[in-house]
Motif scaffolding. Sequence first.
Motif, mmCIF file in Angstrom:
data_model
loop_
_atom_site.group_PDB
_atom_site.id
_atom_site.type_symbol
_atom_site.label_atom_id
_atom_site.label_comp_id
_atom_site.label_asym_id
_atom_site.label_seq_id
_atom_site.Cartn_x
_atom_site.Cartn_y
_atom_site.Cartn_z
ATOM 1 N N PHE A 200 31.766 39.370 33.064
ATOM 2 C CA PHE A 200 33.073 39.585 33.218
ATOM 3 C C PHE A 200 33.748 40.622 32.709
ATOM 4 C CE2 PHE A 200 37.602 38.445 30.921
ATOM 5 C CZ PHE A 200 38.071 38.290 32.056
ATOM 6 N N TYR A 201 33.149 41.265 31.624
ATOM 7 C CA TYR A 201 33.393 42.532 31.270
ATOM 8 C C TYR A 201 33.528 43.691 32.330
ATOM 9 C CZ TYR A 201 34.177 46.191 27.702
ATOM 10 O OH TYR A 201 34.681 47.244 26.832
ATOM 11 N N CYS A 202 32.331 43.459 32.919
ATOM 12 C CA CYS A 202 32.330 44.644 34.158
ATOM 13 C C CYS A 202 33.189 44.320 35.453
ATOM 14 C CB CYS A 202 30.679 44.529 34.915
ATOM 15 S SG CYS A 202 29.608 44.931 33.781
ATOM 16 N N LEU A 203 33.451 42.856 35.725
ATOM 17 C CA LEU A 203 34.264 42.671 36.699
ATOM 18 C C LEU A 203 35.730 43.226 36.443
ATOM 19 C CD1 LEU A 203 33.225 38.842 37.605
ATOM 20 C CD2 LEU A 203 32.879 41.041 39.003
ATOM 21 N N GLN A 204 36.146 42.959 35.026
ATOM 22 C CA GLN A 204 37.567 43.392 34.675
ATOM 23 C C GLN A 204 37.537 44.748 34.837
ATOM 24 O OE1 GLN A 204 40.111 44.703 32.750
ATOM 25 N NE2 GLN A 204 41.030 43.300 34.136
ATOM 26 N N ARG A 205 36.439 45.441 34.821
ATOM 27 C CA ARG A 205 36.807 46.894 34.875
ATOM 28 C C ARG A 205 36.765 47.345 36.413
ATOM 29 N NH1 ARG A 205 38.732 46.172 30.629
ATOM 30 N NH2 ARG A 205 37.864 46.983 28.605
ATOM 31 N N GLY A 206 36.464 46.505 37.181
ATOM 32 C CA GLY A 206 36.500 46.774 38.735
ATOM 33 C C GLY A 206 35.098 46.666 39.515
ATOM 34 N N ILE A 207 34.295 46.496 38.609
ATOM 35 C CA ILE A 207 32.860 46.557 39.260
ATOM 36 C C ILE A 207 32.347 45.208 39.593
ATOM 37 C CG2 ILE A 207 30.359 47.329 38.450
ATOM 38 C CD1 ILE A 207 31.788 48.836 36.040
ATOM 39 N N ASP A 208 32.055 45.273 40.754
ATOM 40 C CA ASP A 208 31.550 43.794 41.476
ATOM 41 C C ASP A 208 30.185 43.343 41.006
ATOM 42 O OD1 ASP A 208 29.512 44.708 42.912
ATOM 43 O OD2 ASP A 208 30.808 45.306 44.638
ATOM 44 N N THR A 209 30.192 41.791 41.180
ATOM 45 C CA THR A 209 28.855 41.490 40.686
ATOM 46 C C THR A 209 27.422 41.974 40.692
ATOM 47 O OG1 THR A 209 30.218 39.416 40.985
ATOM 48 C CG2 THR A 209 27.617 39.218 40.349
ATOM 49 N N GLU B 165 37.371 41.103 40.199
ATOM 50 C CA GLU B 165 37.455 42.636 40.246
ATOM 51 C C GLU B 165 38.570 43.134 40.951
ATOM 52 O OE1 GLU B 165 35.178 40.399 41.495
ATOM 53 O OE2 GLU B 165 34.447 41.034 43.439
ATOM 54 N N ALA C 34 41.281 43.602 38.712
ATOM 55 C CA ALA C 34 41.431 44.834 38.074
ATOM 56 C C ALA C 34 41.595 46.134 38.952
ATOM 57 C CB ALA C 34 39.658 45.084 37.642
ATOM 58 N N LEU C 35 41.103 46.311 40.173
ATOM 59 C CA LEU C 35 41.359 47.126 41.233
ATOM 60 C C LEU C 35 42.798 47.431 41.619
ATOM 61 C CD1 LEU C 35 38.048 46.652 43.385
ATOM 62 C CD2 LEU C 35 38.257 48.389 41.636
ATOM 63 N N PHE D 11 39.909 43.836 25.497
ATOM 64 C CA PHE D 11 39.293 42.831 25.153
ATOM 65 C C PHE D 11 39.556 42.578 23.598
ATOM 66 C CE2 PHE D 11 36.652 40.708 28.651
ATOM 67 C CZ PHE D 11 37.075 41.719 29.523
ATOM 68 N N GLU E 201 34.721 52.980 41.537
ATOM 69 C CA GLU E 201 35.083 51.595 42.196
ATOM 70 C C GLU E 201 36.675 51.510 42.535
ATOM 71 O OE1 GLU E 201 33.131 48.861 43.601
ATOM 72 O OE2 GLU E 201 31.766 50.791 43.251
ATOM 73 N N HIS E 202 37.295 52.295 41.589
ATOM 74 C CA HIS E 202 38.902 52.143 41.827
ATOM 75 C C HIS E 202 39.281 53.302 42.859
ATOM 76 C CE1 HIS E 202 40.585 49.950 38.114
ATOM 77 N NE2 HIS E 202 39.379 49.808 37.834
#
Lengths: 481, 249
Positions: free
Chosen positions: A432-441, B73, B76-77, B84, B105-106
């Motif tokens: 979730f931490y990664c996803l929340q930063r825009g990094i996909d699974t 994601e 986020a994007l 957190f 990614e952004h």
Amino acid sequence: MGNENNILDQVTQGEYKYGFYTDIETDIAPKGLNEGIIRLISQKKNEPEFMLEFRLKAFEKWKTMKQPNWAHLSIPPIDYQDISYYAAPKKKKEIGSLDEVDPELLDTFNKLGISLEEQKRLTGVAVDAVFDSVSVKTTFRGTLEKHGIIFCSFSEAVQNHPDLIKKYMGSVVPAGDNYFAALNSAVFTDGSFCYIPPGVRCPVELSTYFRINTAGTGQFERTLIVADEGSYVSYMEGCTAPMRDENQLHAAVVEIVALKDAVVKYSTVQNWYPGDKNGKGGVYNFVTKRGMCKGSHSKISWTQVETGSAITWKYPSCILLGDYSVGEFYSVAVTNNHQQADTGSKMTHIGKNTKSTIISKGISAGVSNNSYRGLVKISRRAENSRNFSQCDSLLLGDKCGAHTFPYIDTQNSSSIVEHEATTSKISDDQLFYCLQRGIDTEKAIGLIVNGYAKEVLKQLPMEFAVEAQKLLSISLEGSVG
Amino acid sequence: MLKIKNLHVSIEGKEILRGLNLEVNPGEVHAVMGPNGTGKSTLALVITGREGYEITEGEITYKGKDLFELSTEERALEGIFLGFQYPVEIPGVSMTNFMRTALNEHRKYRGLDPISAADFLARMEEKRKLVDIHDKLTNRSVNEGFSGGEKKRNEIFQMAILEPSLAILDETDSGLDIDALKVVANGVNKLRSKDNSTIIITHYQRLLEHIIPDFVHVLFDGRIVKSGGKELALELEQKGYEWLKAEAV
């Protein structure tokens, strides 16, 4: 590690990208294994008598042996008579320069990202390429010769340096050591040989690239590395195979001898075809790798990144004979889908004050099974010896298995053996931490797994580390849905 | 920017949010306050798309889009950032690598090329100074071995690098000493602009002495029971939440 991002960016599809097949005229022996075939191989390779004797002795031994079944693997029956034991790209004459190498073959190696055209000069890597059973071309030989370093195909070494071969071949892994080593000793067709003279620090990374191409053949290569007193060499090995529905057998032997004060670093990125998602096809990788720290203060270090093969059975080991000698084993083994791996290391302490380290990182996904199996043996005279073992397992999903089988045998009281083991999962919080930063699974898993394996990856030579990181991400794509 | 209408959310059948309404416009800073267990963190996690929450009723629109149509994601994007409450550790992954991956990614999402290594390092350096985070930390693995305060500062540091449109800071002040609190607040203030918005979730007023909110909301029992200006926070500090409980019933 600044490249990690590029690498992850490049990884967009999870298909096995080395699965192509090169249409090349091949000289192939009829299927089956008997004395006649062994004599044929020896004759094709124009070998001296002692080689044929070595082969026949191994074959006699092999016939009395049974395929080992103690590993945590389920190996379908293998018909050893249904395999061709010799396949070589047909050549019209002896290859003298690169211009004479079959263009199809060059193209194959280019696809694999290995340029035989001495482009490697730029990166400082000398390459020996083994295609099916035959060593195709060794680059960089001139530079190496200046330092007195011998780096050539095993066949050439047999022709040009028979004394060294006679002295060291089978000295670490005897012909009848185990079922697969005996098979290899009987039928091996080529491989690499390397000798570093006393006091020489090999100025480039040496590298061998193995490729199984022809259908219905096995690959049985043999590598022998001898590091004379006070020398240093870093050796890398890579391997790929086409995608095929049937299983292919790979039974290799690697022997390393390190004399007094010598250091040998052996790195492997193993990416044989792992089979498809349903477990069809793939390479059986049954390999015996062992190093002997023969002289005092010598050191052998194994680093392996194992992502391929349907079944892996492999335990790179060190015999620490010389006092103060050091053995190291760093491993990342990934299994996905139906892959099975039983891999680890053996450290046999014989000399006094010897030291060994085992760092094993297993990653299991899909319905795969991943086992660490290791033996640390400290003999009575190996006073004040030390071992540290750390075996970590990372599980992705809930249908895969991770197993640890550590064996410890200590025969004196002055030695210290430590073993640590952990099992973990990628937590939802991390994802979730990664996803929340825009990094996909997929990328997140690649990132987390590469982080988990970092301790091992950092042991690899730079350009290999890049490839290994890519592979780790690719191997696990689609493993978490 | 963000419009929440009549939001009802349950976890495992238990209703946590019970008809929450909130509107955040560009340039505004909103503080959401309230006692423990009233659904503050749930609100943050629902907006950012954490799995495991069942939305039983209501809607959220973000920049005019239905937020629930976007994956975690994608949110986020699209510029939603969560600072957190408990930042997670990712062993072996350097902050530099993590942030560069995230930033790229952004950029990809916006149709831009990946940032060059030199530009990225320059950006790291600039933002690092903004939140006064030690450069040793950026070389370490994500949050690994960070103190509580360092983790929180690290969240603001990531926010500075990603430059979100909507930042939600979940209990960013908890576990901070007064100096760290000032640093964090200072970072947030410097990142304020007329185009981006911030939601600060806290149960103490003290962070709000340093980040002056435009609006203060009290979340109680899954609903916003009172909204006001920055003086509401002071009132809460003096009177506690008890008097609002009476109003809520």
